[in-house]
Write an enzyme that holds these catalytic residues in place. Structure first.
Site, PDB file in Angstrom:
ATOM      1  N   GLU A  27      37.360  60.701  37.247  1.00  0.00           N
ATOM      2  CA  GLU A  27      37.209  60.801  35.799  1.00  0.00           C
ATOM      3  C   GLU A  27      37.076  62.271  35.426  1.00  0.00           C
ATOM      4  O   GLU A  27      36.555  63.084  36.194  1.00  0.00           O
ATOM      5  CB  GLU A  27      35.962  60.036  35.335  1.00  0.00           C
ATOM      6  CG  GLU A  27      35.738  60.081  33.821  1.00  0.00           C
ATOM      7  CD  GLU A  27      34.578  59.211  33.363  1.00  0.00           C
ATOM      8  OE1 GLU A  27      34.303  59.193  32.148  1.00  0.00           O
ATOM      9  OE2 GLU A  27      33.947  58.550  34.218  1.00  0.00           O
ATOM     10  N   ASN A  72      34.067  56.529  30.651  1.00  0.00           N
ATOM     11  CA  ASN A  72      33.761  56.784  29.251  1.00  0.00           C
ATOM     12  C   ASN A  72      34.699  57.810  28.633  1.00  0.00           C
ATOM     13  O   ASN A  72      35.007  57.755  27.442  1.00  0.00           O
ATOM     14  CB  ASN A  72      32.312  57.273  29.117  1.00  0.00           C
ATOM     15  CG  ASN A  72      31.303  56.210  29.515  1.00  0.00           C
ATOM     16  OD1 ASN A  72      31.641  55.045  29.685  1.00  0.00           O
ATOM     17  ND2 ASN A  72      30.062  56.613  29.667  1.00  0.00           N
ATOM     18  N   ASN A 172      37.703  50.808  28.644  1.00  0.00           N
ATOM     19  CA  ASN A 172      36.578  50.958  29.561  1.00  0.00           C
ATOM     20  C   ASN A 172      35.270  50.592  28.868  1.00  0.00           C
ATOM     21  O   ASN A 172      34.975  51.093  27.768  1.00  0.00           O
ATOM     22  CB  ASN A 172      36.477  52.411  30.038  1.00  0.00           C
ATOM     23  CG  ASN A 172      35.243  52.648  30.878  1.00  0.00           C
ATOM     24  OD1 ASN A 172      35.187  52.245  32.036  1.00  0.00           O
ATOM     25  ND2 ASN A 172      34.224  53.296  30.308  1.00  0.00           N
ATOM     26  N   GLU A 173      34.507  49.686  29.467  1.00  0.00           N
ATOM     27  CA  GLU A 173      33.147  49.346  29.036  1.00  0.00           C
ATOM     28  C   GLU A 173      33.014  49.209  27.516  1.00  0.00           C
ATOM     29  O   GLU A 173      32.086  49.756  26.902  1.00  0.00           O
ATOM     30  CB  GLU A 173      32.155  50.391  29.563  1.00  0.00           C
ATOM     31  CG  GLU A 173      32.016  50.369  31.069  1.00  0.00           C
ATOM     32  CD  GLU A 173      30.918  51.288  31.597  1.00  0.00           C
ATOM     33  OE1 GLU A 173      30.327  52.048  30.792  1.00  0.00           O
ATOM     34  OE2 GLU A 173      30.652  51.259  32.807  1.00  0.00           O
ATOM     35  N   TYR A 244      25.700  49.663  39.147  1.00  0.00           N
ATOM     36  CA  TYR A 244      25.115  50.808  39.829  1.00  0.00           C
ATOM     37  C   TYR A 244      23.693  50.442  40.255  1.00  0.00           C
ATOM     38  O   TYR A 244      22.988  49.721  39.552  1.00  0.00           O
ATOM     39  CB  TYR A 244      25.076  52.033  38.914  1.00  0.00           C
ATOM     40  CG  TYR A 244      26.445  52.557  38.551  1.00  0.00           C
ATOM     41  CD1 TYR A 244      27.167  53.346  39.432  1.00  0.00           C
ATOM     42  CD2 TYR A 244      27.017  52.249  37.320  1.00  0.00           C
ATOM     43  CE1 TYR A 244      28.428  53.835  39.104  1.00  0.00           C
ATOM     44  CE2 TYR A 244      28.280  52.726  36.974  1.00  0.00           C
ATOM     45  CZ  TYR A 244      28.975  53.520  37.874  1.00  0.00           C
ATOM     46  OH  TYR A 244      30.227  53.988  37.545  1.00  0.00           O
ATOM     47  N   GLU A 292      33.963  49.913  39.033  1.00  0.00           N
ATOM     48  CA  GLU A 292      32.911  50.922  39.109  1.00  0.00           C
ATOM     49  C   GLU A 292      31.749  50.320  39.881  1.00  0.00           C
ATOM     50  O   GLU A 292      31.183  49.311  39.457  1.00  0.00           O
ATOM     51  CB  GLU A 292      32.436  51.384  37.722  1.00  0.00           C
ATOM     52  CG  GLU A 292      33.401  52.289  36.987  1.00  0.00           C
ATOM     53  CD  GLU A 292      32.785  52.913  35.736  1.00  0.00           C
ATOM     54  OE1 GLU A 292      31.574  53.219  35.761  1.00  0.00           O
ATOM     55  OE2 GLU A 292      33.530  53.087  34.760  1.00  0.00           O
ATOM     56  N   GLN A 351      31.996  57.951  41.947  1.00  0.00           N
ATOM     57  CA  GLN A 351      33.377  58.436  41.867  1.00  0.00           C
ATOM     58  C   GLN A 351      33.760  59.075  43.199  1.00  0.00           C
ATOM     59  O   GLN A 351      33.047  58.892  44.186  1.00  0.00           O
ATOM     60  CB  GLN A 351      33.525  59.402  40.710  1.00  0.00           C
ATOM     61  CG  GLN A 351      33.320  58.699  39.362  1.00  0.00           C
ATOM     62  CD  GLN A 351      33.624  59.619  38.168  1.00  0.00           C
ATOM     63  OE1 GLN A 351      34.185  60.677  38.266  1.00  0.00           O
ATOM     64  NE2 GLN A 351      33.201  59.158  37.010  1.00  0.00           N
TER      65      GLN A 351
END
Length: 502
Positions: A27, A72, A172-173, A244, A292, A351
Site C-alpha cells: 500500500e 485505506n 476497501n473496508e 489483526y 488483510e 504488509q
C-alpha cells in the site's frame, strides 16, 4: 511436560494448497513503497529504482500474490496520477494516512516490479471517492490489448502488452467510518454490483472481491456481509475478510490463541455467504479473500499518522518490530488459513515491507528479516499438494479471552506426486514444552526429512538491522519416526514444521 497426538490420513483432504494463500500487500502507506520496494538511491537499485535486496527477500519469502495500492489509501486514489512521465505527475494529499504521495510509483511501475518479483498482481479500485467509470478506465488501461484511448496510452507509456490482471478488489473496508467515502451496506452493495457488472462487460472472466467486514468486531459484522451479498452475489467471486491481532496487557496466553478468532471469523463469513446462496437458490459458492491479516500493535505511537500542517512523503508509520511470540502467532494464523483452504482461496499478509511487515529496510541502507518472516517463508516453501484434515488430541489451556483452547494447533499438507508431507504445529503453552506424537501409518514407510522450530526462552526477542540472526528457526533434532509414529518435542511458545518423505 504436556503430551498431544495427531492422526494423519491422506484420504481426508480439505482442498488444494493454494499459492494465493501466501499473498501479501503493498500500500502507499508509510515506507512500504518509497524506501521500501522503491529506493533509486540504494546501491542495489535497478534501472526502475527497485531495491534488489528487497526483491531477493520477497522471492525468499515465497510470496504468491500482492494486493495493490491499498488499503485505506485506495479510497482516495486517482490512478491516472501515477502514469506517464514522472516529472509531469502531480503530488497529492493522502487523507487516509495524512501524507503526501508524489506518484513516483504508479500502476506501470508496480506491474514491472510484480514481474521482477514473480508475483501475481491483485489490483484494488477506488469505490470511496470514485465509482463505475473510474474502475472501467483502469481496467481498460491495464487489460485491453490496444486500439482504445487508454490501452494505447499504456502502450505509449512503455507497456506494449496488456497486463492481464485477473483479481480485482471492489474498494476497501467500506464498512469503516474511517474510510474515505464510507457507505452503508446497501449503498456499497449497489455500487459494487454495478461496478462488477460493468467490469465483466470488458472481461467476463475477472475474479472480483467484494468488501466484507473490516473486522469481526464491527457492530455490523454478519449483517454487512448478508446485505452486500444479497446485492452482489451473482456478480462477484469472493468476499474479503480483515483481521489483526496483538498481545494486550501482557495476556500472552490469549494472544497465542489468536487463530481461534480467525477460525471463528472464517466459519462465520462462510455461513453467511452460504445462507445468501440458499436464499437465492444458487449453485455458485462465494469464497473468502482474507486479504488483510497480521499482528499489528495499533496502539503504538508509530501507528499514529502525522497531524496538523505536516503532510510528509513516506513517513515512518506502522513500523512494528516483531518478537518471537508474534512470529509464533503468524505461523498459527497460517495454519488456520490452510485449514480453511476449502473456503479461503486467497490471503494477503499486510504488509510486505516496513509497514507491519516481515521485511524491513533502512533508506539507502540495510534490509533484514523480522521474526515473522520465517514461519511464512517456511510454510510457503514446504506446503505443497493438498491440505489434510488432522485429528488432534491435546490438553486444553485456559485463556482470558477465548476460554479453554487446545495447547496444540496443527495442520498437514501432502504432495500426492512425491509423497512429501509437511506438518505445521504450534505449542501455545506459555511455560511447558509439549511432546507430540503423529500417527502416520496410513502414509506407508516414511522418514523424517527435516524439522525446524522457531522458539526462544525469551519470547520477546526481536530482530533488528544489527542482529537479525541470533534467533532463527533451528533444526529440531528430537523429530524421529518409529513403527509409523513420529515423535517430536515442541518448546513452549513455539512454531515448528516437520517434513516427511519416502
Amino acid at each position: 511436560m504436556l503430551t498431544a497426538s495427531l492422526v494423519i490420513d491422506p484420504a481426508f483432504v480439505v482442498g488444494p494448497v493454494r499459492r494465493r494463500t501466501f499473498g501479501s500487500f503493498v500500500e502507499h502507506l508509510g515506507r512500504c513503497v518509497y524506501t521500501g520496494i522503491h529506493d533509486p538511491e540504494h546501491p542495489s537499485a535497478d534501472e526502475d529504482g527497485f531495491r534488489g535486496d528487497v526483491l531477493d527477500l520477497v522471492k525468499e519469502l515465497g510470496t504468491g500474490t500482492v494486493r495493490y495500492p491499498g488499503g485505506n489509501f485506495v479510497s482516495g486514489y486517482r490512478w491516472e496520477d501515477g502514469i506517464g512521465p514522472r516529472e509531469q505527475r502531480p503530488s497529492r494529499l493522502d487523507l487516509a494516512w495524512h501524507s503526501t504521495d508524489p506518484n513516483t510509483v504508479g500502476v506501470d511501475e508496480f506491474m514491472r516490479w510484480a514481474k521482477k518479483a514473480d508475483v501475481e498482481p491483485m489490483m484494488a479500485v477506488n469505490l470511496g471517492t470514485r465509482g463505475v467509470q473510474e474502475a472501467l478506465d483502469i481496467l481498460e488501461y491495464c487489460n485491453v490489448a490496444g486500439g482504445t484511448h487508454l490501452s494505447d496510452q499504456r502502450r505509449a507509456n512503455g507497456a506494449e502488452e496488456p497486463y492481464g490482471i485477473k483479481m480485482w478488489c471492489l474498494g476497501n473496508e467500506m464498512d469503516g467510518p474511517w474510510q474515505i467515502g464510507h457507505k452503508t451496506a446497501h449503498e456499497y452493495g449497489r455500487l459494487a454490483t454495478e461496478t462488477a457488472r460493468a467490469m465483466r462487460m470488458i472481461d467476463p472472466d475477472l475474479e472480483l472481491v467484494v468488501c466484507g467486514s473490516s473486522s469481526s468486531a464491527m457492530p455490523t459484522f454478519g449483517a454487512w456481509e448478508a446485505t452486500v451479498l444479497e446485492e452482489a452475489y451473482e456478480y462477484v467471486d469472493y468476499v474479503s475478510a480483515h483481521a489483526y491481532y496483538s498481545e494486550k496487557d501482557g495476556d500472552l496466553a490469549s494472544f497465542l490463541a489468536s487463530a481461534v478468532d480467525m477460525d471463528h471469523f472464517i466459519d462465520s463469513v462462510s455461513a453467511t455467504a452460504d445462507a445468501v446462496r440458499a436464499a437465492k437458490k444458487l449453485t455458485k459458492r462465494i469464497h473468502i479473500s482474507f486479504d488483510e491479516w497480521n499482528v499489528w500493535y495499533q496502539h503504538r505511537a508509530e501507528s499514529r499518522p502525522p497531524t496538523g500542517d505536516d503532510w510528509p512523503v513516506a513517513p515512518v508509520l506502522l513500523e512494528d518490530r516483531y518478537n518471537v511470540a508474534d512470529a509464533v502467532v503468524v505461523g498459527n494464523l497460517l495454519i488456520s488459513l490452510l485449514r480453511h483452504t476449502d473456503r479461503v482461496h486467497s490471503a494477503s499478509l499486510a504488509q510486505l515491507v516496513n509497514v507491519i511487515a516481515p521485511i524491513m529496510t533502512e533508506p539507502g541502507g540495510r534490509s533484514w528479516r523480522q521474526t515473522t518472516f520465517h514461519p511464512f517463508a517456511l510454510t510457503s516453501e514446504h506446503a505443497r499438494g493438498e491440505v489434510l484434515q488432522v485429528a488432534v488430541d491435546a490438553p486444553t489451556l485456559e485463556t482470558e479471552k477465548f476460554g479453554e483452547v487446545s495447547a496444540l494447533d496443527a495442520v498437514a499438507t501432502r504432495d500426492p506426486e512425491t509423497g512429501a508431507v509437511a506438518i505445521f504445529a504450534v505449542n501455545r503453552s506459555t511455560t511447558e514444552s509439549l511432546t507430540l506424537t503423529v500417527d502416520v501409518r496410513s502414509l506407508g514407510d516414511v522418514r523424517v526429512v527435516g524439522a525446524q522450530t522457531l522458539s526462544n526462552p525469551d519470547h520477546t526477542w526481536a530482530a533488528s538491522a544489527d542482529d537479525a540472526t541470533s534467533v532463527l528457526p533451528v533444526e529440531n533434532g528430537t523429530a524421529a519416526v518409529s513403527d509409523g509414529v513420529v515423535t517430536v518435542e515442541l518448546p513452549a511458545v513455539s512454531w515448528s514444521v516437520v517434513r516427511l518423505g519416502a
